[in-house]
Design an enzyme around this catalytic site. Structure first.
Site, short mmCIF file in Angstrom:
data_model
loop_
_atom_site.label_atom_id
_atom_site.label_comp_id
_atom_site.label_asym_id
_atom_site.label_seq_id
_atom_site.Cartn_x
_atom_site.Cartn_y
_atom_site.Cartn_z
CB CYS A 1 -0.95 0.01 1.19
SG CYS A 1 -2.26 -1.24 1.07
CG PHE A 2 5.13 1.37 0.87
CD1 PHE A 2 6.08 1.73 -0.08
CD2 PHE A 2 5.16 0.07 1.36
CE1 PHE A 2 7.04 0.82 -0.52
CE2 PHE A 2 6.12 -0.84 0.94
CZ PHE A 2 7.06 -0.47 -0.01
#
Length: 389
Positions: A164-165
């Site tokens: 997700c980053f």
């Protein structure tokens, strides 16, 4: 004869990397969060697990999500029953879906970004593609270049399985490419499909169930370049700095593993605490050089991993409720689309800022921050400068 120094200087752009266009896309299949628990337990043949279903309903109710988009329809899942079990061998079936659909969804977003940019696609010099949905060779970058008809000489970079980053990571990489290659125009695409992570419920692995309540499908694309051509290209946001850091003592907080059963997802309960406890350090490092210490003076784009993360960040930093409005809006209407989320939020913010006549693309404010959170725990921090609307 030209010196190396002169040659290198000539290669570099003069101004900062600038976002010149944004496009987004989702599958057509829209899922209502209020009815999703009934559908999910029916399609996974788990209706007898009544207590677990009640837990899942509470997760969905607390998620702050109204709807999500998913490529996986009831028809597809009925054709692939192993994808509906909790841990049945199903990677082949999942891969067959994502290797086609991830580039295809990315193409839709890219076409919208290219249309807004208004320049011929032959001017695209670099392509950065990221997805956590499947792995293939040649990669999604190659497939997308073919689908769009990009030049064979386009310089491609493919990032798989980062989590997700990485919506922040691709901005950081595109910034370096744009600023160090004069005239470069970088197409960045994040495309995510939950076909790799969808599976039935398990009483012993509630963290997997959290993912089923949060994740959605979506793709987002941007065009980035330095020194926009006046009157031809329209700047949206400038990228001032970008940094990545690992949160201390957070190993194993978020894990994903590619197995015969697809991509497994593991989450420690303390993720919101770990992020909120460490976020101010990233803010101080990013904004001290600019003399900014009032976090409410910034516009905010934060990866919406889930409502608990947003609530704790808000509380820890004393943020006014409206600071995460665009972030919460995207979470509500799309769910957690992993890497694509922060670009959806940028799109939402610049559109709302224009519609409401707020003066800049960043809700009327000059400076902003974009955060990506994900496995590691890894935090990406991007400092943005808005543009007058």
């Amino acid at each position: 004869m030209v010196t190396v120094e002169e040659y290198r200087k000539a290669q570099r752009a003069e101004g900062p990397a600038t976002i010149l266009a944004i496009g987004t896309s989702t599958p057509s299949n829209c899922v209502d969060q209020s009815t999703y628990p009934d559908y999910y337990f029916r399609i996974t043949n788990s209706e007898h697990k009544t207590e677990l279903k009640e837990k899942f309903k509470r997760m969905c109710d607390k998620s702050m999500i109204k709807k999500r988009y998913m490529h996986l329809t009831e028809e597809i899942l009925k054709e692939n029953p192993n994808m509906c079990a909790y841990m049945a061998p199903s990677l082949d079936a999942r891969q067959d879906i994502v290797v086609v659909e991830v580039p295809k969804l990315g193409k839709e977003a890219a076409q919208k970004a290219i249309k807004e940019w208004g320049q011929p696609k032959s001017k695209i010099t670099h392509l950065v593609f990221c997805t956590t949905s499947g792995v293939d060779m040649p990669g999604c970058d190659y497939q997308l270049a073919k689908l769009l008809g990009l030049r064979p000489s386009v310089k491609r970079l493919m990032m798989y399985q980062q989590g997700c980053f990485v919506g922040g990571t691709v901005l950081r990489l595109a910034k370096d490419l744009a600023e160090n290659n004069k005239g470069a125009r970088v197409l960045v695409v994040c495309s995510e499909i939950t076909a790799v992570t969808f599976r039935g419920p398990s009483e012993s692995h509630l963290d997997s169930l959290v993912g089923q309540a949060l994740f959605g499908d979506g793709a987002a694309a941007i065009i980035m370049g330095s020194d926009p051509i006046i009157g031809v290209e329209r700047p949206l946001f400038e990228l001032v700095s970008a940094a990545q850091t690992l949160v201390p003592d957070s190993e194993g907080a978020i894990d994903g593993h590619l197995r015969e059963v697809g991509l497994t997802f593991h989450l420690l309960k303390d993720v919101p605490g770990l992020i909120s406890k460490n976020i101010e350090k990233s803010l101080l490092e990013a904004f001290q050089p600019l003399g900014i210490s009032d976090w409410n003076s910034l516009f905010w784009i934060a990866h919406p991993g889930g409502p608990a993360i947003l609530d704790q960040v808000e509380l820890k930093l004393g943020l006014k409720q409206e600071k995460l409005r665009a972030t919460r809006e995207v979470l509500s209407n799309y769910g957690n689309m992993s890497s694509a989320c922060v670009l959806f939020i940028l799109d939402e913010m610049r559109k709302a800022s224009t519609n409401e006549g707020l003066g800049t693309t960043g809700e009327g404010l000059e400076w902003g921050v974009l955060f990506g959170f994900g496995p590691g725990l890894t935090v990406e921090t991007v400092v943005l400068h808005s543009v007058a609307t």
